[in-house]
Design a protein around this motif. Structure first.
Motif, PDB file in Angstrom:
ATOM      1  N   THR A   1       0.815  -1.209   0.000  1.00  0.00           N
ATOM      2  CA  THR A   1       0.000   0.000   0.000  1.00  0.00           C
ATOM      3  C   THR A   1       0.849   1.260   0.000  1.00  0.00           C
ATOM      4  O   THR A   1       0.582   2.200  -0.752  1.00  0.00           O
ATOM      5  CB  THR A   1      -0.947   0.015   1.208  1.00  0.00           C
ATOM      6  OG1 THR A   1      -1.710  -1.181   1.213  1.00  0.00           O
ATOM      7  CG2 THR A   1      -1.872   1.202   1.175  1.00  0.00           C
ATOM      8  N   MET A   2       1.895   1.275   0.815  1.00  0.00           N
ATOM      9  CA  MET A   2       2.758   2.459   0.890  1.00  0.00           C
ATOM     10  C   MET A   2       3.458   2.695  -0.448  1.00  0.00           C
ATOM     11  O   MET A   2       3.597   3.828  -0.886  1.00  0.00           O
ATOM     12  CB  MET A   2       3.797   2.301   1.991  1.00  0.00           C
ATOM     13  CG  MET A   2       3.181   2.213   3.356  1.00  0.00           C
ATOM     14  SD  MET A   2       2.462   3.750   3.867  1.00  0.00           S
ATOM     15  CE  MET A   2       3.534   4.179   5.182  1.00  0.00           C
TER      16      MET A   2
ATOM     17  N   LEU B   1      -4.499  11.321  -1.615  1.00  0.00           N
ATOM     18  CA  LEU B   1      -3.376  10.409  -1.389  1.00  0.00           C
ATOM     19  C   LEU B   1      -2.637  10.753  -0.094  1.00  0.00           C
ATOM     20  O   LEU B   1      -2.260   9.861   0.670  1.00  0.00           O
ATOM     21  CB  LEU B   1      -2.402  10.452  -2.570  1.00  0.00           C
ATOM     22  CG  LEU B   1      -2.875   9.808  -3.858  1.00  0.00           C
ATOM     23  CD1 LEU B   1      -1.875  10.084  -4.981  1.00  0.00           C
ATOM     24  CD2 LEU B   1      -3.077   8.324  -3.692  1.00  0.00           C
TER      25      LEU B   1
ATOM     26  N   GLY C   1       1.599   6.912  -6.619  1.00  0.00           N
ATOM     27  CA  GLY C   1       0.508   7.841  -6.899  1.00  0.00           C
ATOM     28  C   GLY C   1       0.918   9.284  -6.661  1.00  0.00           C
ATOM     29  O   GLY C   1       0.579  10.179  -7.436  1.00  0.00           O
ATOM     30  N   LEU C   2       1.675   9.515  -5.582  1.00  0.00           N
ATOM     31  CA  LEU C   2       2.173  10.866  -5.296  1.00  0.00           C
ATOM     32  C   LEU C   2       3.181  11.320  -6.349  1.00  0.00           C
ATOM     33  O   LEU C   2       3.190  12.486  -6.736  1.00  0.00           O
ATOM     34  CB  LEU C   2       2.795  10.922  -3.898  1.00  0.00           C
ATOM     35  CG  LEU C   2       1.812  10.871  -2.731  1.00  0.00           C
ATOM     36  CD1 LEU C   2       2.557  10.710  -1.407  1.00  0.00           C
ATOM     37  CD2 LEU C   2       0.928  12.091  -2.710  1.00  0.00           C
TER      38      LEU C   2
ATOM     39  N   ARG D   1      -4.664   9.601   2.858  1.00  0.00           N
ATOM     40  CA  ARG D   1      -4.578   8.149   3.014  1.00  0.00           C
ATOM     41  C   ARG D   1      -3.234   7.751   3.610  1.00  0.00           C
ATOM     42  O   ARG D   1      -3.152   6.879   4.460  1.00  0.00           O
ATOM     43  CB  ARG D   1      -4.789   7.469   1.658  1.00  0.00           C
ATOM     44  CG  ARG D   1      -4.828   5.991   1.720  1.00  0.00           C
ATOM     45  CD  ARG D   1      -6.067   5.526   2.493  1.00  0.00           C
ATOM     46  NE  ARG D   1      -6.022   4.103   2.667  1.00  0.00           N
ATOM     47  CZ  ARG D   1      -6.024   3.489   3.836  1.00  0.00           C
ATOM     48  NH1 ARG D   1      -6.108   4.194   4.947  1.00  0.00           N
ATOM     49  NH2 ARG D   1      -5.970   2.195   3.913  1.00  0.00           N
ATOM     50  N   LEU D   2      -2.169   8.409   3.165  1.00  0.00           N
ATOM     51  CA  LEU D   2      -0.841   8.138   3.694  1.00  0.00           C
ATOM     52  C   LEU D   2      -0.756   8.526   5.172  1.00  0.00           C
ATOM     53  O   LEU D   2      -0.178   7.789   5.983  1.00  0.00           O
ATOM     54  CB  LEU D   2       0.193   8.911   2.877  1.00  0.00           C
ATOM     55  CG  LEU D   2       1.635   8.473   2.938  1.00  0.00           C
ATOM     56  CD1 LEU D   2       1.789   7.023   2.534  1.00  0.00           C
ATOM     57  CD2 LEU D   2       2.486   9.343   2.044  1.00  0.00           C
TER      58      LEU D   2
ATOM     59  N   LEU E   1       0.912   4.145  -2.855  1.00  0.00           N
ATOM     60  CA  LEU E   1       0.652   5.545  -2.522  1.00  0.00           C
ATOM     61  C   LEU E   1       1.823   6.427  -2.956  1.00  0.00           C
ATOM     62  O   LEU E   1       1.622   7.540  -3.455  1.00  0.00           O
ATOM     63  CB  LEU E   1       0.391   5.700  -1.029  1.00  0.00           C
ATOM     64  CG  LEU E   1      -0.939   5.142  -0.529  1.00  0.00           C
ATOM     65  CD1 LEU E   1      -0.979   5.137   0.993  1.00  0.00           C
ATOM     66  CD2 LEU E   1      -2.100   5.927  -1.102  1.00  0.00           C
ATOM     67  N   GLU E   2       3.037   5.933  -2.784  1.00  0.00           N
ATOM     68  CA  GLU E   2       4.218   6.685  -3.209  1.00  0.00           C
ATOM     69  C   GLU E   2       4.214   6.896  -4.723  1.00  0.00           C
ATOM     70  O   GLU E   2       4.477   8.002  -5.203  1.00  0.00           O
ATOM     71  CB  GLU E   2       5.482   5.943  -2.797  1.00  0.00           C
ATOM     72  CG  GLU E   2       6.759   6.638  -3.202  1.00  0.00           C
ATOM     73  CD  GLU E   2       7.998   5.826  -2.872  1.00  0.00           C
ATOM     74  OE1 GLU E   2       9.093   6.356  -3.121  1.00  0.00           O
ATOM     75  OE2 GLU E   2       7.877   4.679  -2.406  1.00  0.00           O
TER      76      GLU E   2
ATOM     77  N   LYS F   1      -2.350   5.843   7.204  1.00  0.00           N
ATOM     78  CA  LYS F   1      -1.464   4.689   7.356  1.00  0.00           C
ATOM     79  C   LYS F   1      -0.426   4.938   8.444  1.00  0.00           C
ATOM     80  O   LYS F   1      -0.153   4.074   9.274  1.00  0.00           O
ATOM     81  CB  LYS F   1      -0.757   4.366   6.035  1.00  0.00           C
ATOM     82  CG  LYS F   1      -1.637   3.708   5.033  1.00  0.00           C
ATOM     83  CD  LYS F   1      -2.008   2.345   5.535  1.00  0.00           C
ATOM     84  CE  LYS F   1      -2.354   1.426   4.422  1.00  0.00           C
ATOM     85  NZ  LYS F   1      -2.739   0.111   4.921  1.00  0.00           N
TER      86      LYS F   1
END
Length: 130
Positions: free
Chosen positions: A7-8, A111, A14-15, A114-115, A11-12, A118
């Protein structure tokens, strides 16, 4: 052992995509008055479609085994070479750029939220739920 899971990493990426898209939009807006400037766009889908056909062949011991791809696609910056909005050859549409900028900002903020969630969960686990 992967502490954070995939997931991380997602997300990374996506960023990274959102950051590249934001820089491209800012470059388009900065060059709105530059003659013959062609607007640029960041498109994950175009890169994905191009990379889909580049499947790496692997030795399969059984015909039922699936093919695999070695590389993961990343966002790419593309020029709109045939686009022209004004007589001076500039291809920047300010209304579109501002709408894209707003949509990208919403995506980026989602994003980041969401991060943060987490990291807050991880912090809660480290503190033992206190």
């Amino acid at each position: 052992m992967n502490l954070f899971g995939s997931t991380m990493s997602l997300l990374e990426r996506g960023l990274d995509f959102s950051s590249t898209k934001g820089k491209t939009i800012a470059q388009n807006i900065a060059n709105v008055d530059t003659p013959n400037y062609k607007a640029k766009s960041v498109s994950f889908q175009e890169v994905f479609d191009r990379e889909k056909s580049n499947v790496v062949k692997a030795y399969r011991t059984d015909k039922l085994h699936l093919e695999f791809a070695e590389r993961t696609p990343h966002a790419g910056v593309f020029n709109y070479s045939n686009l022209r909005y004004r007589q001076d050859g500039n291809g920047v549409d300010m209304d579109k750029e501002q709408a894209d900028l707003a949509a990208n900002q919403i995506y980026y903020n989602a994003l980041v939220d969401r991060l943060n969630g987490k990291f807050n969960t991880l912090q809660n686990v480290i503190k033992g739920g206190r």
